[in-house]
Design a protein around this motif. Sequence first.
Motif, PDB file in Angstrom:
ATOM      1  N   PRO A 170      25.022  54.975  17.284  1.00  0.00           N
ATOM      2  CA  PRO A 170      25.298  56.206  16.531  1.00  0.00           C
ATOM      3  C   PRO A 170      26.794  56.519  16.412  1.00  0.00           C
ATOM      4  O   PRO A 170      27.616  55.929  17.110  1.00  0.00           O
ATOM      5  CB  PRO A 170      24.610  57.274  17.381  1.00  0.00           C
ATOM      6  N   PHE A 171      27.090  57.470  15.550  1.00  0.00           N
ATOM      7  CA  PHE A 171      28.453  57.955  15.343  1.00  0.00           C
ATOM      8  C   PHE A 171      28.495  59.420  15.738  1.00  0.00           C
ATOM      9  O   PHE A 171      27.732  60.229  15.219  1.00  0.00           O
ATOM     10  CB  PHE A 171      28.831  57.779  13.865  1.00  0.00           C
ATOM     11  N   PHE A 172      29.357  59.766  16.683  1.00  0.00           N
ATOM     12  CA  PHE A 172      29.449  61.128  17.203  1.00  0.00           C
ATOM     13  C   PHE A 172      30.792  61.738  16.819  1.00  0.00           C
ATOM     14  O   PHE A 172      31.840  61.161  17.111  1.00  0.00           O
ATOM     15  CB  PHE A 172      29.288  61.111  18.727  1.00  0.00           C
ATOM     16  N   ILE A 173      30.755  62.872  16.151  1.00  0.00           N
ATOM     17  CA  ILE A 173      31.970  63.553  15.690  1.00  0.00           C
ATOM     18  C   ILE A 173      32.171  64.818  16.519  1.00  0.00           C
ATOM     19  O   ILE A 173      31.239  65.613  16.666  1.00  0.00           O
ATOM     20  CB  ILE A 173      31.869  63.941  14.203  1.00  0.00           C
ATOM     21  N   HIS A 174      33.366  65.004  17.042  1.00  0.00           N
ATOM     22  CA  HIS A 174      33.620  66.240  17.804  1.00  0.00           C
ATOM     23  C   HIS A 174      35.022  66.762  17.513  1.00  0.00           C
ATOM     24  O   HIS A 174      35.953  66.001  17.260  1.00  0.00           O
ATOM     25  CB  HIS A 174      33.444  66.002  19.314  1.00  0.00           C
ATOM     26  N   SER A 175      35.136  68.084  17.523  1.00  0.00           N
ATOM     27  CA  SER A 175      36.426  68.749  17.338  1.00  0.00           C
ATOM     28  C   SER A 175      36.219  70.236  17.593  1.00  0.00           C
ATOM     29  O   SER A 175      35.097  70.675  17.853  1.00  0.00           O
ATOM     30  CB  SER A 175      36.954  68.546  15.905  1.00  0.00           C
ATOM     31  N   VAL A 201      17.658  59.709   3.578  1.00  0.00           N
ATOM     32  CA  VAL A 201      18.732  60.352   4.332  1.00  0.00           C
ATOM     33  C   VAL A 201      18.336  61.801   4.587  1.00  0.00           C
ATOM     34  O   VAL A 201      17.847  62.488   3.685  1.00  0.00           O
ATOM     35  CB  VAL A 201      20.065  60.308   3.555  1.00  0.00           C
ATOM     36  N   LEU A 202      18.555  62.284   5.805  1.00  0.00           N
ATOM     37  CA  LEU A 202      18.230  63.671   6.126  1.00  0.00           C
ATOM     38  C   LEU A 202      19.338  64.293   6.956  1.00  0.00           C
ATOM     39  O   LEU A 202      19.755  63.754   7.979  1.00  0.00           O
ATOM     40  CB  LEU A 202      16.910  63.756   6.895  1.00  0.00           C
ATOM     41  N   TYR A 203      19.826  65.443   6.478  1.00  0.00           N
ATOM     42  CA  TYR A 203      20.781  66.264   7.225  1.00  0.00           C
ATOM     43  C   TYR A 203      20.030  67.467   7.763  1.00  0.00           C
ATOM     44  O   TYR A 203      19.364  68.189   7.021  1.00  0.00           O
ATOM     45  CB  TYR A 203      21.917  66.708   6.298  1.00  0.00           C
ATOM     46  N   VAL A 204      20.106  67.696   9.071  1.00  0.00           N
ATOM     47  CA  VAL A 204      19.391  68.805   9.695  1.00  0.00           C
ATOM     48  C   VAL A 204      20.242  69.363  10.833  1.00  0.00           C
ATOM     49  O   VAL A 204      20.932  68.617  11.533  1.00  0.00           O
ATOM     50  CB  VAL A 204      18.000  68.342  10.209  1.00  0.00           C
ATOM     51  N   SER A 205      20.212  70.679  11.008  1.00  0.00           N
ATOM     52  CA  SER A 205      20.919  71.273  12.138  1.00  0.00           C
ATOM     53  C   SER A 205      20.067  71.137  13.388  1.00  0.00           C
ATOM     54  O   SER A 205      18.829  71.050  13.317  1.00  0.00           O
ATOM     55  CB  SER A 205      21.223  72.755  11.873  1.00  0.00           C
ATOM     56  N   ALA A 206      20.702  71.133  14.550  1.00  0.00           N
ATOM     57  CA  ALA A 206      19.957  71.049  15.805  1.00  0.00           C
ATOM     58  C   ALA A 206      19.033  72.250  15.965  1.00  0.00           C
ATOM     59  O   ALA A 206      17.917  72.122  16.484  1.00  0.00           O
ATOM     60  CB  ALA A 206      20.932  70.962  16.981  1.00  0.00           C
ATOM     61  N   GLU A 207      19.494  73.395  15.498  1.00  0.00           N
ATOM     62  CA  GLU A 207      18.664  74.600  15.582  1.00  0.00           C
ATOM     63  C   GLU A 207      17.408  74.447  14.726  1.00  0.00           C
ATOM     64  O   GLU A 207      16.304  74.815  15.140  1.00  0.00           O
ATOM     65  CB  GLU A 207      19.466  75.822  15.130  1.00  0.00           C
ATOM     66  N   GLN A 208      17.559  73.912  13.534  1.00  0.00           N
ATOM     67  CA  GLN A 208      16.407  73.690  12.659  1.00  0.00           C
ATOM     68  C   GLN A 208      15.444  72.681  13.289  1.00  0.00           C
ATOM     69  O   GLN A 208      14.218  72.863  13.248  1.00  0.00           O
ATOM     70  CB  GLN A 208      16.881  73.186  11.293  1.00  0.00           C
ATOM     71  N   PHE A 209      16.008  71.639  13.870  1.00  0.00           N
ATOM     72  CA  PHE A 209      15.196  70.632  14.545  1.00  0.00           C
ATOM     73  C   PHE A 209      14.370  71.272  15.669  1.00  0.00           C
ATOM     74  O   PHE A 209      13.178  70.983  15.822  1.00  0.00           O
ATOM     75  CB  PHE A 209      16.101  69.534  15.108  1.00  0.00           C
ATOM     76  N   MET A 210      15.003  72.167  16.440  1.00  0.00           N
ATOM     77  CA  MET A 210      14.299  72.844  17.537  1.00  0.00           C
ATOM     78  C   MET A 210      13.156  73.706  17.026  1.00  0.00           C
ATOM     79  O   MET A 210      12.050  73.689  17.565  1.00  0.00           O
ATOM     80  CB  MET A 210      15.283  73.702  18.344  1.00  0.00           C
ATOM     81  N   ASP A 235      15.859  56.833   7.476  1.00  0.00           N
ATOM     82  CA  ASP A 235      16.811  55.722   7.546  1.00  0.00           C
ATOM     83  C   ASP A 235      18.152  56.166   8.118  1.00  0.00           C
ATOM     84  O   ASP A 235      18.753  55.464   8.935  1.00  0.00           O
ATOM     85  CB  ASP A 235      17.036  55.116   6.153  1.00  0.00           C
ATOM     86  N   VAL A 236      18.643  57.313   7.660  1.00  0.00           N
ATOM     87  CA  VAL A 236      19.926  57.841   8.127  1.00  0.00           C
ATOM     88  C   VAL A 236      19.716  59.299   8.523  1.00  0.00           C
ATOM     89  O   VAL A 236      19.531  60.158   7.670  1.00  0.00           O
ATOM     90  CB  VAL A 236      21.025  57.741   7.045  1.00  0.00           C
ATOM     91  N   LEU A 237      19.726  59.557   9.817  1.00  0.00           N
ATOM     92  CA  LEU A 237      19.512  60.908  10.339  1.00  0.00           C
ATOM     93  C   LEU A 237      20.842  61.512  10.763  1.00  0.00           C
ATOM     94  O   LEU A 237      21.581  60.924  11.563  1.00  0.00           O
ATOM     95  CB  LEU A 237      18.554  60.867  11.526  1.00  0.00           C
ATOM     96  N   ILE A 238      21.151  62.688  10.219  1.00  0.00           N
ATOM     97  CA  ILE A 238      22.389  63.395  10.537  1.00  0.00           C
ATOM     98  C   ILE A 238      22.022  64.724  11.182  1.00  0.00           C
ATOM     99  O   ILE A 238      21.379  65.569  10.547  1.00  0.00           O
ATOM    100  CB  ILE A 238      23.224  63.641   9.264  1.00  0.00           C
ATOM    101  N   VAL A 239      22.399  64.911  12.434  1.00  0.00           N
ATOM    102  CA  VAL A 239      22.088  66.143  13.164  1.00  0.00           C
ATOM    103  C   VAL A 239      23.385  66.893  13.420  1.00  0.00           C
ATOM    104  O   VAL A 239      24.281  66.392  14.099  1.00  0.00           O
ATOM    105  CB  VAL A 239      21.373  65.846  14.497  1.00  0.00           C
ATOM    106  N   ASP A 240      23.478  68.098  12.882  1.00  0.00           N
ATOM    107  CA  ASP A 240      24.686  68.912  13.033  1.00  0.00           C
ATOM    108  C   ASP A 240      24.546  69.827  14.249  1.00  0.00           C
ATOM    109  O   ASP A 240      23.457  70.308  14.565  1.00  0.00           O
ATOM    110  CB  ASP A 240      24.912  69.747  11.771  1.00  0.00           C
ATOM    111  N   ASP A 241      25.666  70.084  14.913  1.00  0.00           N
ATOM    112  CA  ASP A 241      25.704  70.961  16.097  1.00  0.00           C
ATOM    113  C   ASP A 241      24.736  70.482  17.174  1.00  0.00           C
ATOM    114  O   ASP A 241      23.962  71.259  17.741  1.00  0.00           O
ATOM    115  CB  ASP A 241      25.395  72.408  15.701  1.00  0.00           C
ATOM    116  N   ILE A 242      24.817  69.203  17.498  1.00  0.00           N
ATOM    117  CA  ILE A 242      23.904  68.599  18.470  1.00  0.00           C
ATOM    118  C   ILE A 242      24.019  69.262  19.838  1.00  0.00           C
ATOM    119  O   ILE A 242      23.069  69.233  20.640  1.00  0.00           O
ATOM    120  CB  ILE A 242      24.182  67.074  18.570  1.00  0.00           C
ATOM    121  N   GLN A 243      25.163  69.898  20.112  1.00  0.00           N
ATOM    122  CA  GLN A 243      25.343  70.552  21.407  1.00  0.00           C
ATOM    123  C   GLN A 243      24.360  71.695  21.627  1.00  0.00           C
ATOM    124  O   GLN A 243      24.129  72.118  22.763  1.00  0.00           O
ATOM    125  CB  GLN A 243      26.785  71.074  21.553  1.00  0.00           C
TER     126      GLN A 243
END
Length: 262
Positions: A170-175, A201-210, A235-243
Amino acid sequence: MTTDHNKVWSNCLEIIKANIAEEAFKTFFQPIIPVRLENNVLIIQLSSHFIREYIEDKYLDILSKALKTELGSSAKLEYQIVVDQSRPSHLYMVNVPTANVNKENSPIPLPNLKTVPNPYVTPGLGKLKIDSQLNEEYSFDNFIEGDCNRLARSAGFAIAQNPGKTAFNPFFIHSKTGLGKSHLCQAIGLEVKNRFPEKTVLYVSAEQFMHQFVEASTPGKGNQADFINFYQMIDVLIVDDIQCLSGRVKTQDVFFHIFNHL
């Protein structure tokens, strides 16, 4: 023939700069530090494994041409990876065959995509047809690049060109907050959709996933097996705000199984 490693690398840079895009030169070659020249082997220092991989994949031809112009046909190259100055470096030997110069391809324009509030559905047979939940405004074309994010942007674009086939999976982005993490990860998704329209391809927030997991786990409201199956077909899962999954033990557990499967 000069034996000074700084002079050799400086001459190589002049050749490379004349044959690739300015942005690529500044990102991948300008920060490189020549270390030493021994027995016709030039050793250069790189700051990450990504840069090593990307240079080998995209620019080995022009690097080979430049090095052999300076040192002759027996020239060899070694990379010294120093990610953290306090830790030992790693050395990589690279063969540099003579080849034609490769010029970098420019990004392909992105299509318009609409959004849907919630992607969760019980999947049927065959390929999933879902909205990716990507904002068309968050493209690479609109991403403001600077010294602080140039490497992250370049890594993201490389992933979008070959999803699942780079070392960054995976690719992890932080800032810190507000510096463009969501923009960059959505830009990756948009570029993948543009280049590989057959991929899901799916973009989903961690909150939405929960919230989806809680609903799928509630008797009479959902089905946890369908929830897991749905995400395992992406195929390509993007999870925003994984923290935001921190402390959510059951959600972390189900995410781990999805993650491990993908």
